[in-house]
Design a protein around this motif. Structure first.
Motif, PDB file in Angstrom:
ATOM      1  N   UNK A 239       2.753   7.758  11.815  1.00  0.00           N
ATOM      2  CA  UNK A 239       1.532   7.623  11.034  1.00  0.00           C
ATOM      3  C   UNK A 239       1.773   6.844   9.739  1.00  0.00           C
ATOM      4  N   UNK A 240       2.917   7.050   9.111  1.00  0.00           N
ATOM      5  CA  UNK A 240       3.248   6.286   7.913  1.00  0.00           C
ATOM      6  C   UNK A 240       3.413   4.799   8.247  1.00  0.00           C
ATOM      7  N   UNK A 241       3.984   4.541   9.414  1.00  0.00           N
ATOM      8  CA  UNK A 241       4.123   3.160   9.883  1.00  0.00           C
ATOM      9  C   UNK A 241       2.740   2.518  10.046  1.00  0.00           C
TER      10      UNK A 241
ATOM     11  N   UNK B 156       3.223   8.530   1.551  1.00  0.00           N
ATOM     12  CA  UNK B 156       3.541   7.098   1.582  1.00  0.00           C
ATOM     13  C   UNK B 156       3.635   6.558   0.157  1.00  0.00           C
ATOM     14  N   UNK B 157       2.671   6.929  -0.680  1.00  0.00           N
ATOM     15  CA  UNK B 157       2.644   6.459  -2.061  1.00  0.00           C
ATOM     16  C   UNK B 157       3.886   6.918  -2.825  1.00  0.00           C
TER      17      UNK B 157
ATOM     18  N   UNK C  11       0.052   3.396   8.380  1.00  0.00           N
ATOM     19  CA  UNK C  11      -0.473   3.170   7.032  1.00  0.00           C
ATOM     20  C   UNK C  11       0.101   1.883   6.446  1.00  0.00           C
ATOM     21  N   UNK C  12       1.414   1.676   6.649  1.00  0.00           N
ATOM     22  CA  UNK C  12       2.053   0.460   6.133  1.00  0.00           C
ATOM     23  C   UNK C  12       1.446  -0.791   6.766  1.00  0.00           C
ATOM     24  N   UNK C  13       1.162  -0.719   8.048  1.00  0.00           N
ATOM     25  CA  UNK C  13       0.581  -1.872   8.740  1.00  0.00           C
ATOM     26  C   UNK C  13      -0.845  -2.132   8.247  1.00  0.00           C
ATOM     27  N   UNK C  14      -1.621  -1.072   8.098  1.00  0.00           N
ATOM     28  CA  UNK C  14      -2.974  -1.210   7.579  1.00  0.00           C
ATOM     29  C   UNK C  14      -2.964  -1.784   6.165  1.00  0.00           C
ATOM     30  N   UNK C  15      -1.987  -1.370   5.369  1.00  0.00           N
ATOM     31  CA  UNK C  15      -1.871  -1.885   4.008  1.00  0.00           C
ATOM     32  C   UNK C  15      -1.619  -3.390   4.026  1.00  0.00           C
ATOM     33  N   UNK C  16      -0.737  -3.835   4.924  1.00  0.00           N
ATOM     34  CA  UNK C  16      -0.447  -5.269   5.022  1.00  0.00           C
ATOM     35  C   UNK C  16      -1.684  -6.049   5.460  1.00  0.00           C
ATOM     36  N   UNK C  17      -2.401  -5.531   6.445  1.00  0.00           N
ATOM     37  CA  UNK C  17      -3.602  -6.215   6.908  1.00  0.00           C
ATOM     38  C   UNK C  17      -4.678  -6.249   5.820  1.00  0.00           C
ATOM     39  N   UNK C  18      -4.750  -5.171   5.036  1.00  0.00           N
ATOM     40  CA  UNK C  18      -5.730  -5.126   3.958  1.00  0.00           C
ATOM     41  C   UNK C  18      -5.418  -6.184   2.900  1.00  0.00           C
ATOM     42  N   UNK C  19      -4.136  -6.325   2.547  1.00  0.00           N
ATOM     43  CA  UNK C  19      -3.745  -7.347   1.574  1.00  0.00           C
ATOM     44  C   UNK C  19      -4.036  -8.744   2.113  1.00  0.00           C
TER      45      UNK C  19
END
Length: 302
Positions: free
Chosen positions: A277-279, A141-142, A281-289
């Protein structure tokens, strides 16, 4: 007669990363640029491990080239970089993050670009690589989404500070990085540079190397910090950001699935399970921000 090469100060902020600072110091000290024309300023931001001792060994080995600076009053890379700017002797300042590496011609080519084009602010290409035994989906993802420096410069008028060269007079005119910001200080500084009328340029011919974040918790922690920086930007520089709303569904909805699928499959060959799974991760990243923004906006920052 050929003119004297410009003096360069390489500024490296670091916090609790002895391995990363070793990698970067080894890399920036192995340059084709004349040794007498550049200095390396490693700025320890209050490390609690052996990071400062590691820097000290390089100061002993290269007493005329490496200096240890300490910024332990204000936590954050902006404050550490400001310490380096204040102590720098160079007419050109190069910024690189601890754990990044460069080719031996990095400084030579960067100075050539700045000098021949009469540039004052230049961002470089960043290539993300996966370290051995760290080939995870988070690392993938990175790699995919990485550091789009050209897009940042052309559309948002800033470069990330891990791959930035700036003439010293730019700081004299616009001031330093805003050390009140946990994140986003690179964008705020770049926007001030742009507003002051300095041209900003992207140099794709110069590549700097950054290891991929392979840990999902580390990635989410980074974006939590980005969320806090967004709230701080709203507080201190409201004219530069749209006012976010806790009710805005964009803060909580996942990425657009079709657009996301196209973005990831355009640059990598992936199975359906990997894409899903990458999707995630992207969703978790948005929620984390979003969590970081809410924490700063409603909690500690208020």
């Amino acid at each position: 007669m050929p003119s004297e090469p410009p003096s360069v100060s390489v500024i490296i902020p670091v916090y609790n990363d002895p391995r990363g600072i070793r990698m970067t110091l080894d890399s920036v000290l192995d340059q084709t640029y004349p040794e007498t024309d550049y200095e390396v300023l490693a700025v320890d931001n209050g490390s609690t491990d052996e990071t400062r001792d590691v820097i000290g060994t390089y100061c002993e080995e290269y007493p005329d080239r490496v200096r240890l600076l300490v910024e332990d009053e204000i936590q954050g890379p902006a404050a550490a970089r400001n310490k380096g700017v204040a102590e720098a002797n160079g007419t050109i300042l190069g910024f690189i993050d601890a754990d990044m590496t460069v080719e031996e011609t990095w400084l030579e080519h960067a100075v050539q670009s700045m000098k021949s084009n009469d540039w004052s602010y230049m961002g470089c290409n960043v290539e993300i690589y996966v370290e051995e035994d760290k080939d995870t989906l988070t690392a993938t993802y990175n790699q995919i989404f990485g550091f789009p420096i050209q897009k940042y410069i052309e559309e948002q008028h800033f470069s990330g500070t891990g791959c930035l060269f700036v003439r010293s007079e730019v700081f004299d005119e616009v001031g330093n990085f805003d050390d009140r910001l946990f994140s986003g200080e690179d964008q705020e500084f770049g926007n001030r540079v742009y507003d002051a009328g300095f041209d900003q340029h992207y140099q794709p011919a110069i590549t700097m190397y950054h290891p991929a974040r392979s840990s999902l918790p580390a990635l989410l922690k980074k974006h939590f910090r980005h969320g806090r920086g967004r709230a701080q930007m709203q507080r201190y520089h409201p004219s530069r950001v749209q006012k976010p709303s806790v009710l805005n569904p964009r803060n909580y909805l996942p990425p657009h699935p079709i657009r996301f699928y196209k973005n990831v499959t355009d640059v990598a060959s992936l199975s359906w399970s990997d894409v899903i799974l990458l999707f995630f991760i992207a969703y978790m990243k948005r929620l984390s921000a979003t969590g970081g923004w809410a924490y700063e906006h409603f909690g500690e920052g208020e």
